[in-house]
Design a protein around this motif. Structure first.
Motif, PDB file in Angstrom:
ATOM      1  N   THR A 146      14.901  30.749  37.428  1.00  0.00           N
ATOM      2  CA  THR A 146      14.734  32.000  36.675  1.00  0.00           C
ATOM      3  C   THR A 146      16.107  32.531  36.289  1.00  0.00           C
ATOM      4  OG1 THR A 146      12.794  32.526  37.996  1.00  0.00           O
ATOM      5  CG2 THR A 146      13.780  34.346  36.756  1.00  0.00           C
ATOM      6  N   LEU A 147      16.274  32.790  35.012  1.00  0.00           N
ATOM      7  CA  LEU A 147      17.588  33.226  34.543  1.00  0.00           C
ATOM      8  C   LEU A 147      17.914  34.620  35.049  1.00  0.00           C
ATOM      9  CD1 LEU A 147      17.528  32.019  30.830  1.00  0.00           C
ATOM     10  CD2 LEU A 147      18.623  30.924  32.804  1.00  0.00           C
ATOM     11  N   HIS A 148      19.194  34.863  35.229  1.00  0.00           N
ATOM     12  CA  HIS A 148      19.663  36.215  35.518  1.00  0.00           C
ATOM     13  C   HIS A 148      19.330  37.091  34.292  1.00  0.00           C
ATOM     14  CE1 HIS A 148      22.557  39.502  35.935  1.00  0.00           C
ATOM     15  NE2 HIS A 148      22.589  39.197  37.224  1.00  0.00           N
ATOM     16  N   PRO A 149      19.018  38.372  34.522  1.00  0.00           N
ATOM     17  CA  PRO A 149      18.671  39.232  33.387  1.00  0.00           C
ATOM     18  C   PRO A 149      19.733  39.244  32.274  1.00  0.00           C
ATOM     19  CG  PRO A 149      18.224  40.376  35.448  1.00  0.00           C
ATOM     20  CD  PRO A 149      18.873  39.075  35.813  1.00  0.00           C
ATOM     21  N   PHE A 192      31.977  42.783  34.484  1.00  0.00           N
ATOM     22  CA  PHE A 192      32.179  44.137  33.954  1.00  0.00           C
ATOM     23  C   PHE A 192      31.033  45.061  34.361  1.00  0.00           C
ATOM     24  CE2 PHE A 192      31.280  47.086  30.428  1.00  0.00           C
ATOM     25  CZ  PHE A 192      32.374  47.916  30.594  1.00  0.00           C
ATOM     26  N   LEU A 193      29.803  44.608  34.217  1.00  0.00           N
ATOM     27  CA  LEU A 193      28.658  45.468  34.543  1.00  0.00           C
ATOM     28  C   LEU A 193      28.553  45.730  36.049  1.00  0.00           C
ATOM     29  CD1 LEU A 193      25.940  44.166  32.057  1.00  0.00           C
ATOM     30  CD2 LEU A 193      27.296  46.253  31.904  1.00  0.00           C
ATOM     31  N   LEU A 194      29.007  44.806  36.868  1.00  0.00           N
ATOM     32  CA  LEU A 194      29.016  45.063  38.313  1.00  0.00           C
ATOM     33  C   LEU A 194      29.907  46.262  38.645  1.00  0.00           C
ATOM     34  CD1 LEU A 194      29.310  41.457  39.833  1.00  0.00           C
ATOM     35  CD2 LEU A 194      27.313  42.970  39.936  1.00  0.00           C
ATOM     36  N   LYS A 195      30.994  46.389  37.874  1.00  0.00           N
ATOM     37  CA  LYS A 195      31.942  47.481  38.131  1.00  0.00           C
ATOM     38  C   LYS A 195      31.633  48.741  37.336  1.00  0.00           C
ATOM     39  CE  LYS A 195      36.277  46.883  37.608  1.00  0.00           C
ATOM     40  NZ  LYS A 195      37.467  46.241  37.014  1.00  0.00           N
ATOM     41  N   ASN A 196      30.980  48.556  36.191  1.00  0.00           N
ATOM     42  CA  ASN A 196      30.750  49.678  35.261  1.00  0.00           C
ATOM     43  C   ASN A 196      29.287  49.706  34.840  1.00  0.00           C
ATOM     44  OD1 ASN A 196      33.737  50.399  34.549  1.00  0.00           O
ATOM     45  ND2 ASN A 196      33.555  48.175  34.441  1.00  0.00           N
ATOM     46  N   PRO A 197      28.433  50.255  35.667  1.00  0.00           N
ATOM     47  CA  PRO A 197      27.002  50.175  35.339  1.00  0.00           C
ATOM     48  C   PRO A 197      26.549  51.107  34.209  1.00  0.00           C
ATOM     49  CG  PRO A 197      27.342  51.216  37.477  1.00  0.00           C
ATOM     50  CD  PRO A 197      28.688  50.795  36.997  1.00  0.00           C
ATOM     51  N   SER A 198      27.418  51.980  33.716  1.00  0.00           N
ATOM     52  CA  SER A 198      27.020  52.879  32.616  1.00  0.00           C
ATOM     53  C   SER A 198      28.057  52.862  31.489  1.00  0.00           C
ATOM     54  CB  SER A 198      26.854  54.314  33.134  1.00  0.00           C
ATOM     55  OG  SER A 198      25.925  54.366  34.169  1.00  0.00           O
ATOM     56  N   THR A 232      32.045  33.688  16.094  1.00  0.00           N
ATOM     57  CA  THR A 232      32.192  35.119  15.774  1.00  0.00           C
ATOM     58  C   THR A 232      30.892  35.901  15.925  1.00  0.00           C
ATOM     59  OG1 THR A 232      31.859  34.902  13.392  1.00  0.00           O
ATOM     60  CG2 THR A 232      34.117  34.625  14.206  1.00  0.00           C
ATOM     61  N   GLY A 233      30.146  35.582  16.980  1.00  0.00           N
ATOM     62  CA  GLY A 233      28.888  36.309  17.203  1.00  0.00           C
ATOM     63  C   GLY A 233      29.074  37.521  18.100  1.00  0.00           C
ATOM     64  N   TYR A 234      30.152  38.237  17.891  1.00  0.00           N
ATOM     65  CA  TYR A 234      30.489  39.312  18.837  1.00  0.00           C
ATOM     66  C   TYR A 234      29.441  40.428  18.898  1.00  0.00           C
ATOM     67  CZ  TYR A 234      35.062  37.124  19.140  1.00  0.00           C
ATOM     68  OH  TYR A 234      36.081  36.225  19.349  1.00  0.00           O
ATOM     69  N   GLN A 235      28.876  40.794  17.747  1.00  0.00           N
ATOM     70  CA  GLN A 235      27.932  41.932  17.765  1.00  0.00           C
ATOM     71  C   GLN A 235      26.740  41.616  18.664  1.00  0.00           C
ATOM     72  OE1 GLN A 235      28.885  44.769  16.656  1.00  0.00           O
ATOM     73  NE2 GLN A 235      30.693  43.774  15.803  1.00  0.00           N
ATOM     74  N   GLN A 236      26.209  40.416  18.540  1.00  0.00           N
ATOM     75  CA  GLN A 236      25.050  40.043  19.364  1.00  0.00           C
ATOM     76  C   GLN A 236      25.425  39.912  20.839  1.00  0.00           C
ATOM     77  OE1 GLN A 236      26.043  38.660  16.516  1.00  0.00           O
ATOM     78  NE2 GLN A 236      24.330  37.892  15.300  1.00  0.00           N
ATOM     79  N   ILE A 237      26.643  39.478  21.101  1.00  0.00           N
ATOM     80  CA  ILE A 237      27.089  39.387  22.500  1.00  0.00           C
ATOM     81  C   ILE A 237      27.178  40.798  23.097  1.00  0.00           C
ATOM     82  CG2 ILE A 237      29.054  38.773  23.990  1.00  0.00           C
ATOM     83  CD1 ILE A 237      29.543  36.385  21.994  1.00  0.00           C
ATOM     84  N   ILE A 238      27.723  41.716  22.335  1.00  0.00           N
ATOM     85  CA  ILE A 238      27.788  43.113  22.808  1.00  0.00           C
ATOM     86  C   ILE A 238      26.362  43.668  22.961  1.00  0.00           C
ATOM     87  CG2 ILE A 238      28.571  45.446  22.218  1.00  0.00           C
ATOM     88  CD1 ILE A 238      30.941  43.957  20.707  1.00  0.00           C
ATOM     89  N   ASP A 239      25.489  43.349  22.002  1.00  0.00           N
ATOM     90  CA  ASP A 239      24.076  43.778  22.115  1.00  0.00           C
ATOM     91  C   ASP A 239      23.473  43.290  23.435  1.00  0.00           C
ATOM     92  OD1 ASP A 239      24.195  44.826  19.563  1.00  0.00           O
ATOM     93  OD2 ASP A 239      23.112  43.154  18.613  1.00  0.00           O
ATOM     94  N   ALA A 240      23.752  42.025  23.773  1.00  0.00           N
ATOM     95  CA  ALA A 240      23.156  41.431  24.976  1.00  0.00           C
ATOM     96  C   ALA A 240      23.650  42.138  26.235  1.00  0.00           C
ATOM     97  CB  ALA A 240      23.495  39.936  25.042  1.00  0.00           C
ATOM     98  N   VAL A 241      24.952  42.373  26.310  1.00  0.00           N
ATOM     99  CA  VAL A 241      25.498  43.045  27.500  1.00  0.00           C
ATOM    100  C   VAL A 241      24.926  44.465  27.579  1.00  0.00           C
ATOM    101  CG1 VAL A 241      27.607  43.816  28.650  1.00  0.00           C
ATOM    102  CG2 VAL A 241      27.583  41.609  27.458  1.00  0.00           C
ATOM    103  N   GLU A 242      24.854  45.115  26.431  1.00  0.00           N
ATOM    104  CA  GLU A 242      24.322  46.489  26.401  1.00  0.00           C
ATOM    105  C   GLU A 242      22.853  46.495  26.858  1.00  0.00           C
ATOM    106  OE1 GLU A 242      24.514  48.279  22.463  1.00  0.00           O
ATOM    107  OE2 GLU A 242      25.203  50.151  23.378  1.00  0.00           O
ATOM    108  N   VAL A 293      22.343  46.479  30.681  1.00  0.00           N
ATOM    109  CA  VAL A 293      22.955  47.543  31.491  1.00  0.00           C
ATOM    110  C   VAL A 293      21.985  48.062  32.556  1.00  0.00           C
ATOM    111  CG1 VAL A 293      23.709  49.968  31.399  1.00  0.00           C
ATOM    112  CG2 VAL A 293      24.726  48.271  29.851  1.00  0.00           C
ATOM    113  N   GLY A 294      20.736  48.280  32.168  1.00  0.00           N
ATOM    114  CA  GLY A 294      19.740  48.844  33.098  1.00  0.00           C
ATOM    115  C   GLY A 294      19.520  47.998  34.344  1.00  0.00           C
ATOM    116  N   CYS A 295      19.811  46.736  34.270  1.00  0.00           N
ATOM    117  CA  CYS A 295      19.592  45.837  35.418  1.00  0.00           C
ATOM    118  C   CYS A 295      20.679  45.987  36.470  1.00  0.00           C
ATOM    119  CB  CYS A 295      19.572  44.387  34.964  1.00  0.00           C
ATOM    120  SG  CYS A 295      18.398  44.093  33.665  1.00  0.00           S
ATOM    121  N   TYR A 296      21.732  46.701  36.179  1.00  0.00           N
ATOM    122  CA  TYR A 296      22.874  46.831  37.108  1.00  0.00           C
ATOM    123  C   TYR A 296      22.914  48.198  37.768  1.00  0.00           C
ATOM    124  CZ  TYR A 296      24.742  42.416  35.404  1.00  0.00           C
ATOM    125  OH  TYR A 296      24.928  41.095  35.102  1.00  0.00           O
TER     126      TYR A 296
END
Ligand code: FES
Ligand code: FES
Length: 153
Positions: free
Chosen positions: A82-85, A112-118, A136-146, A149-152
């Motif tokens: 099972t993948l990590h969220p 980053f999310l472990l240290k900065n949950p919000s 150059t898929g940065y926007q989607q990568i940022i979308d994914a991390v964003e 956030v709730g999982c951390y």
């Protein structure tokens, strides 16, 4: 010496302690999730976590991580696969194109999310900036991390 990789203690032969850490992971342990990119500390495709901090493994020797706790992308999913969220969020957000940067991006985002949950979106943008995506898929990568956030919290 012993290193702990994805929760498993691993004995390292004396003959290998001077080996480059990225090559050791890939060639000796067959953990090929960390990718070989520039080899010079610029691109982040080789990112792993050492004691939950992102580190470019191409810049380290095995000796540097004696008695440390290492996480590679192979350690993110549950033992049943099972993948990590955060990994799932990358898929859901379409944040993977060729996928070469993805293991490093997931790990730098995870640390980053472990240290900065919000975090703000801008915080996320800055946090992943040491790693490059040549697709150059940065926007989607940022979308994914964003999205993860709730999982951390
Ligand atoms: S391969 Fe390590 S930073 Fe590029
Ligand atoms: S998805 Fe291709 S380098 Fe980022």
């Amino acid at each position: 010496m012993t290193i702990t990789i994805n929760g498993k203690a691993t004995e390292v032969l004396d003959a290998l302690v001077e080996m480059n850490l990225l090559l050791f992971l890939r060639e000796e342990l067959r953990l090929t999730g960390a990718k070989i990119g520039c080899g010079k500390g610029f691109c982040g495709t080789c990112t792993i976590l050492i004691d939950n901090k992102p580190v470019k493994s191409c810049q380290k020797k095995v000796l540097d991580v004696a008695d440390k706790w290492i996480t590679t992308i192979e350690g993110m999913a549950e033992p049943d696969g099972t993948l990590h969220p955060l990994q799932q969020a990358f898929i859901d957000a379409g944040a993977i194109q060729c996928g070469y940067c993805t293991p490093g991006m997931v790990l730098i985002g995870h640390a980053f999310l472990l240290k900065n949950p919000s975090p703000s979106r801008n915080d996320i943008r800055k946090a992943i900036s040491p790693n490059l995506c040549r697709c150059t898929g940065y926007q989607q990568i940022i979308d994914a991390v964003e999205a993860a956030v709730g999982c951390y919290k």
